[in-house]
Design a protein around this motif. Structure first.
Motif, PDB file in Angstrom:
ATOM      1  N   ARG A  70       0.858  -1.177   0.000  1.00 46.01           N
ATOM      2  CA  ARG A  70       0.000   0.000   0.000  1.00 46.01           C
ATOM      3  C   ARG A  70       0.899   1.233   0.000  1.00 46.01           C
ATOM      4  O   ARG A  70       1.911   1.275   0.705  1.00 46.01           O
ATOM      5  CB  ARG A  70      -0.957  -0.026   1.185  1.00 46.01           C
ATOM      6  CG  ARG A  70      -2.012  -1.126   0.941  1.00 46.01           C
ATOM      7  CD  ARG A  70      -3.113  -1.137   1.965  1.00 46.01           C
ATOM      8  NE  ARG A  70      -2.569  -1.264   3.286  1.00 46.01           N
ATOM      9  CZ  ARG A  70      -2.989  -0.551   4.326  1.00 46.01           C
ATOM     10  NH1 ARG A  70      -3.953   0.322   4.173  1.00 46.01           N
ATOM     11  NH2 ARG A  70      -2.456  -0.738   5.505  1.00 46.01           N
ATOM     12  N   ARG A  73       0.195   8.189  12.092  1.00 40.83           N
ATOM     13  CA  ARG A  73      -0.915   7.999  11.130  1.00 40.83           C
ATOM     14  C   ARG A  73      -0.961   6.595  10.552  1.00 40.83           C
ATOM     15  O   ARG A  73      -2.042   6.041  10.356  1.00 40.83           O
ATOM     16  CB  ARG A  73      -0.774   8.996   9.978  1.00 40.83           C
ATOM     17  CG  ARG A  73      -1.575  10.269  10.123  1.00 40.83           C
ATOM     18  CD  ARG A  73      -1.077  11.153  11.226  1.00 40.83           C
ATOM     19  NE  ARG A  73      -1.624  12.515  11.117  1.00 40.83           N
ATOM     20  CZ  ARG A  73      -1.322  13.495  11.938  1.00 40.83           C
ATOM     21  NH1 ARG A  73      -0.491  13.272  12.959  1.00 40.83           N
ATOM     22  NH2 ARG A  73      -1.838  14.699  11.789  1.00 40.83           N
ATOM     23  N   ILE A  74       0.170   6.045  10.173  1.00 41.26           N
ATOM     24  CA  ILE A  74       0.168   4.712   9.555  1.00 41.26           C
ATOM     25  C   ILE A  74       0.262   3.638  10.637  1.00 41.26           C
ATOM     26  O   ILE A  74      -0.452   2.651  10.609  1.00 41.26           O
ATOM     27  CB  ILE A  74       1.321   4.562   8.537  1.00 41.26           C
ATOM     28  CG1 ILE A  74       1.196   5.640   7.439  1.00 41.26           C
ATOM     29  CG2 ILE A  74       1.309   3.165   7.924  1.00 41.26           C
ATOM     30  CD1 ILE A  74       2.317   5.603   6.411  1.00 41.26           C
ATOM     31  N   THR A 129       2.570   1.514  11.193  1.00 45.74           N
ATOM     32  CA  THR A 129       3.399   0.373  10.794  1.00 45.74           C
ATOM     33  C   THR A 129       4.633   0.934  10.092  1.00 45.74           C
ATOM     34  O   THR A 129       4.498   1.756   9.176  1.00 45.74           O
ATOM     35  CB  THR A 129       2.632  -0.564   9.842  1.00 45.74           C
ATOM     36  OG1 THR A 129       1.478  -1.072  10.517  1.00 45.74           O
ATOM     37  CG2 THR A 129       3.499  -1.733   9.380  1.00 45.74           C
ATOM     38  N   ARG A 174     -14.216   0.968   2.500  1.00 44.98           N
ATOM     39  CA  ARG A 174     -13.066   0.785   3.389  1.00 44.98           C
ATOM     40  C   ARG A 174     -13.515   1.136   4.790  1.00 44.98           C
ATOM     41  O   ARG A 174     -14.217   2.130   5.006  1.00 44.98           O
ATOM     42  CB  ARG A 174     -11.884   1.617   2.904  1.00 44.98           C
ATOM     43  CG  ARG A 174     -11.307   0.969   1.622  1.00 44.98           C
ATOM     44  CD  ARG A 174     -10.010   1.594   1.160  1.00 44.98           C
ATOM     45  NE  ARG A 174     -10.198   3.008   0.970  1.00 44.98           N
ATOM     46  CZ  ARG A 174      -9.330   3.926   1.346  1.00 44.98           C
ATOM     47  NH1 ARG A 174      -8.202   3.559   1.937  1.00 44.98           N
ATOM     48  NH2 ARG A 174      -9.564   5.193   1.126  1.00 44.98           N
ATOM     49  N   PHE A 184     -12.984   1.977   8.792  1.00 44.63           N
ATOM     50  CA  PHE A 184     -12.097   2.650   9.742  1.00 44.63           C
ATOM     51  C   PHE A 184     -12.689   2.577  11.147  1.00 44.63           C
ATOM     52  O   PHE A 184     -13.897   2.698  11.328  1.00 44.63           O
ATOM     53  CB  PHE A 184     -11.935   4.131   9.376  1.00 44.63           C
ATOM     54  CG  PHE A 184     -11.170   4.376   8.102  1.00 44.63           C
ATOM     55  CD1 PHE A 184     -11.759   4.173   6.857  1.00 44.63           C
ATOM     56  CD2 PHE A 184      -9.863   4.823   8.147  1.00 44.63           C
ATOM     57  CE1 PHE A 184     -11.058   4.407   5.684  1.00 44.63           C
ATOM     58  CE2 PHE A 184      -9.150   5.063   6.970  1.00 44.63           C
ATOM     59  CZ  PHE A 184      -9.751   4.851   5.735  1.00 44.63           C
ATOM     60  N   ARG A 190      -4.419  -0.754  17.894  1.00 47.49           N
ATOM     61  CA  ARG A 190      -3.575  -1.307  16.830  1.00 47.49           C
ATOM     62  C   ARG A 190      -2.945  -2.642  17.213  1.00 47.49           C
ATOM     63  O   ARG A 190      -2.479  -3.371  16.352  1.00 47.49           O
ATOM     64  CB  ARG A 190      -2.470  -0.299  16.475  1.00 47.49           C
ATOM     65  CG  ARG A 190      -2.977   0.857  15.633  1.00 47.49           C
ATOM     66  CD  ARG A 190      -1.901   1.915  15.432  1.00 47.49           C
ATOM     67  NE  ARG A 190      -2.373   2.961  14.516  1.00 47.49           N
ATOM     68  CZ  ARG A 190      -1.763   4.124  14.345  1.00 47.49           C
ATOM     69  NH1 ARG A 190      -0.667   4.407  15.033  1.00 47.49           N
ATOM     70  NH2 ARG A 190      -2.257   5.012  13.497  1.00 47.49           N
ATOM     71  N   PRO A 204      -6.365  -2.654   9.131  1.00 50.49           N
ATOM     72  CA  PRO A 204      -4.931  -2.352   9.265  1.00 50.49           C
ATOM     73  C   PRO A 204      -4.682  -1.129  10.154  1.00 50.49           C
ATOM     74  O   PRO A 204      -5.584  -0.326  10.397  1.00 50.49           O
ATOM     75  CB  PRO A 204      -4.491  -2.075   7.826  1.00 50.49           C
ATOM     76  CG  PRO A 204      -5.732  -1.648   7.115  1.00 50.49           C
ATOM     77  CD  PRO A 204      -6.882  -2.363   7.784  1.00 50.49           C
ATOM     78  N   THR A 205      -3.448  -1.015  10.625  1.00 49.50           N
ATOM     79  CA  THR A 205      -3.124   0.018  11.617  1.00 49.50           C
ATOM     80  C   THR A 205      -3.433   1.434  11.141  1.00 49.50           C
ATOM     81  O   THR A 205      -3.792   2.289  11.947  1.00 49.50           O
ATOM     82  CB  THR A 205      -1.631  -0.049  12.000  1.00 49.50           C
ATOM     83  OG1 THR A 205      -0.831   0.073  10.817  1.00 49.50           O
ATOM     84  CG2 THR A 205      -1.302  -1.360  12.700  1.00 49.50           C
ATOM     85  N   ASP A 206      -3.286   1.693   9.846  1.00 52.74           N
ATOM     86  CA  ASP A 206      -3.506   3.058   9.361  1.00 52.74           C
ATOM     87  C   ASP A 206      -4.983   3.397   9.256  1.00 52.74           C
ATOM     88  O   ASP A 206      -5.329   4.555   9.014  1.00 52.74           O
ATOM     89  CB  ASP A 206      -2.818   3.255   8.006  1.00 52.74           C
ATOM     90  CG  ASP A 206      -3.353   2.300   6.960  1.00 52.74           C
ATOM     91  OD1 ASP A 206      -3.043   1.097   7.047  1.00 52.74           O
ATOM     92  OD2 ASP A 206      -4.102   2.744   6.075  1.00 52.74           O
ATOM     93  N   GLN A 207      -5.862   2.411   9.397  1.00 57.78           N
ATOM     94  CA  GLN A 207      -7.301   2.703   9.336  1.00 57.78           C
ATOM     95  C   GLN A 207      -7.907   2.727  10.740  1.00 57.78           C
ATOM     96  O   GLN A 207      -9.088   2.446  10.931  1.00 57.78           O
ATOM     97  CB  GLN A 207      -8.012   1.704   8.409  1.00 57.78           C
ATOM     98  CG  GLN A 207      -7.573   1.922   6.949  1.00 57.78           C
ATOM     99  CD  GLN A 207      -8.196   0.956   5.953  1.00 57.78           C
ATOM    100  OE1 GLN A 207      -9.030   0.131   6.300  1.00 57.78           O
ATOM    101  NE2 GLN A 207      -7.775   1.062   4.708  1.00 57.78           N
TER     102      GLN A 207
END
Lengths: 345, 345
Positions: free
Chosen positions: A195, A262-263, A265, B195, B197, B208, B218-221
Motif C-alpha cells: 500500500r 498515522r500509519i 506500521t 473501506r 475505519f 492497533r 490495518p493500523t492506518d485505518q
C-alpha cells in the motif's frame, strides 16, 4: 492477509483482468520471464541498471512466500515524499506557485501582508526568499490564506487553479509534471500487495485535491503538514473548518513521527529526494527484516533540473554522503529514467 | 476507482475465490436472491427487521452504478466507534482493565500515584470514579504508564496482556467479546468496496495491537486518542517513542475532526453507540448524497448488558432522542442480533 490468493487478487485489481499469476517483481518489456500483464504494472520507463535492479530484487524478495525476506501483506507499506520525488519541485514548490496566485488574489483585503513575512517577500516576487524560510513559512502561508474554509472548499479551489495554471518553463499543467517512472513504481508496488502512502512536507489538503486522480492514492493515504481543524455549527449544520493554527509539520524528524502516528506500521520501502527525507529513510531502514531506502537524485539538466547540495529547494547533501554506507539506492534521473513526464496509457 | 471490474475484484479479495458476481447488498442465508459467496460476507447474525433492512438497502443503493444514490468507490468510507460498537465496554472500557493491571504492576515504582488522580481511584479499585473522569483521564493514564516506550513495545505488552486477561463476568478473552454481527458488517461493507475505519476515543496504539487480527482493519485505518510521538537516537538508532503529552482526544467533536484530518473524506456510513459518537454521526449524515447513521442500542441484559441514559460508560441519551428526526437507524441488540459473540468460521 498473507494468503497467496490475496496477493493474486490485489494484483488483479491493477491488471483489470483476472490473471491468476503470482508476481515476482516489477517487469519491464525487456524482461525475459514475461507474464501477461498490462503496461501499468511494468517499469518500462526505468532503464536497466543498478537502481532498477535493486528495487525489483527487493520487491521480488519481499513477496516470495518461500524466501527469508518475505513480508506479510499487512506490513507491506511503501512511503513516498511528493515534491521532487513524485513530481517536479523547481523553480519552487508547486504549492508555493498556488499560494502566490492566491495571495495576489486576496492582496487588496490584506494590506498588512505588504510588510509581514513571508507575505512581503512573496508579493515582491522573491520566491527564493520565501523558499529559504522553509516548510514552516509555507505552512503559515497556507494557514493564513485559507483559514476559515472547509477542506472540501479548499480542494475545489486547488483543482480550479490546476486547471488554469501552467509551469513557467515547460508550459505544462503542474499535474502533468509528475514523474512517469514513479507512477509506474506506485503501480508496481500496489500490484505486489504494497500500500502506497505519500509522506510530504506539503499541505495535506493541497495534495488531497489531486493525488487520487494523478497517483491513484486515496485521501487517507496522504500524510502532510496540517493546520488544525475546528468543529462548528453553521446555521445548525455541523461543519469542519480549517483553522490558521499549525498542528503538525511533516518534514525532517516529523516524517517518521507522522508515519508512526498515522500509519502505525514502519514502512518497508521509502522514497525521497532531499535531506528533509533523511530521517524517514533512516527510520525505515533501521527496522528489522528487509527494508530499502531510495533517493531520487536530480541529475538531468536537459529533461528536468540538475541540483543537489547547493539548492534552496530540495537540498540533498547528507543523503548523498551516507547513502552508500546505509545501503540506500540512489536513482540517477539522467541515467536511470528513459522518460521523465508523460501519462501512462 | 469506479469501474465495475474494481468492484468485483474488491469483493473477490474477501471471498477468497474469483467469483465474478457484482454484489448488491449484504445477504443473509434467508435472502431469496442468493449468490455464491462465503459466509463471511453475509449478515447471518442479523435478524430480519427494520435495522438490517435499512443498512442492506443503503449498501445496495450506494453500490448500484445505475442508481441515483451510487457512490464511487473512492468515497466509500465507513467509520466505526470501537467500545460498545465493535466489542463490549461493560463494566469498564477494556483499555481501563488493561491500565489497572499495568498500574498495579508499576505501583511500587510510583508512590506518588497513591494520592494523585486518576491513579488513586484506580488503585482503590474505584473503576466508576475513574470512568467518570472521562476519556481525558484515560488518556492521562495511558500516557503516564506507557510514556518512553516505542509503539511496537507497547503493542507487544497489550498482546501479552490479552493472552492472559479474562473478563470478570464472562470469563472470555476480551478479544472474544467482539460482536459477531459487527464483524459480519465490516466484512459485508468491505465486500462492497467500502473501506472500514475505527474512530474511537480509545488509545490508538492499544487498538492497533489487536484490530488487524480481530477486525481485519490495518493500523492506518484506526483513528484514536493519541499521545505525541518523539524522534530520538538510541545508541545512534532512530527510534520513535511515545511521550506522556496528550496530542489529540478522539471523542465527541474530536471524532469528525479526526476523520477530516486523518481520512480526509467524509464517511458515507457511521456506526456508534454513545453520545460520544453523536457529532460523528451528525457530520457524516449532514453530507450530500446518500449517508447513514447507525446507533447500537444496548438492550440485552441477558446476553450482554442493557444500558443507555443513566450509564457512566457508553451513555446514550441525545442520540436516542434525535435519531428518528435525523433518520438514523437504531439497532436493538436484543431484537436485531441473533448472536452477540462468536468468531466467524
Amino acid at each position: 492477509m498473507t494468503k497467496p490468493v490475496r496477493l493474486v487478487a490485489a494484483a488483479c485489481i491493477l491488471y483489470a483482468a483476472a490473471i491468476p499469476v503470482l508476481l515476482t517483481g516489477c517487469a519491464t518489456a525487456r524482461d525475459s520471464r514475461a507474464v501477461a500483464r498490462s503496461s501499468s504494472a511494468t517499469l518500462e520507463s526505468w532503464r536497466e541498471g543498478p537502481a532498477r535492479a535493486a528495487i525489483v530484487s527487493f520487491v521480488a524478495r519481499t513477496t516470495d512466500p518461500a524466501g527469508v525476506d518475505f513480508v506479510p501483506e499487512a506490513e507491506r507499506i511503501a512511503v513516498f515524499d511528493n515534491d521532487g520525488t513524485l513530481w517536479s519541485e523547481q523553480p519552487m514548490y508547486v504549492q508555493l506557485a498556488f499560494i502566490i496566485d492566491r495571495v495576489k488574489a486576496l492582496r487588496a483585503a490584506h494590506p498588512e501582508w505588504e510588510t509581514t513575512e513571508p507575505f512581503a517577500s512573496l508579493l515582491k516576487g522573491d520566491a527564493k526568499a520565501v523558499a529559504a524560510q522553509g516548510e514552516h513559512a509555507l505552512g503559515a502561508l497556507v494557514a493564513a490564506t485559507h483559514g476559515g474554509m472547509t477542506d472540501e472548499e479548499f480542494r475545489a479551489t486547488v483543482r480550479a487553479w490546476l486547471d488554469t495554471a501552467r509551469h513557467p518553463k515547460t508550459g505544462l499543467r503542474y499535474d502533468e509534471m509528475v514523474y512517469r517512472p514513479m507512477v509506474e513504481m506506485l503501480a508496481c508496488l500496489r500490484a505486489n500487495g504494497y500500500r502506497t502512502f505519500i509522506v510530504s512536507g506539503g499541505g495535506v489538503d493541497f495534495m488531497r485535491a489531486f493525488a487520487g486522480e494523478v497517483y491513484g492514492i486515496p485521501t487517507d493515504q496522504i500524510i502532510g503538514s496540517t493546520a488544525k481543524y475546528r468543529h462548528e455549527l453553521r446555521d445548525g449544520v455541523p461543519t469542519i473548518v480549517k483553522t490558521g493554527e499549525i498542528d503538525f509539520v511533516d518534514d525532517g524528524k516529523g516524517k517518521p513521527v507522522g508515519i508512526a502516528s498515522r500509519i502505525g506500521t514502519r514502512p518497508r520501502i521509502a522514497f525521497g529526494n532531499s535531506d528533509g527525507d533523511f530521517e524517514m529513510l533512516a527510520w525505515t531502514t533501521a527496522g528489522q527484516g528487509a527494508r530499502l531506502g531510495v533517493l531520487i537524485h536530480h541529475t538531468d539538466a536537459t529533461r528536468e533540473w540538475a541540483y543537489d547540495r547547493a539548492s534552496h529547494v530540495g537540498k540533498l547533501a547528507r543523503g548523498l554522503d551516507e547513502a552508500p554506507a546505509r545501503g540506500w539506492v540512489v536513482v540517477d534521473m539522467a541515467r536511470d529514467w528513459a522518460a521523465i513526464y508523460g501519462k501512462l496509457q
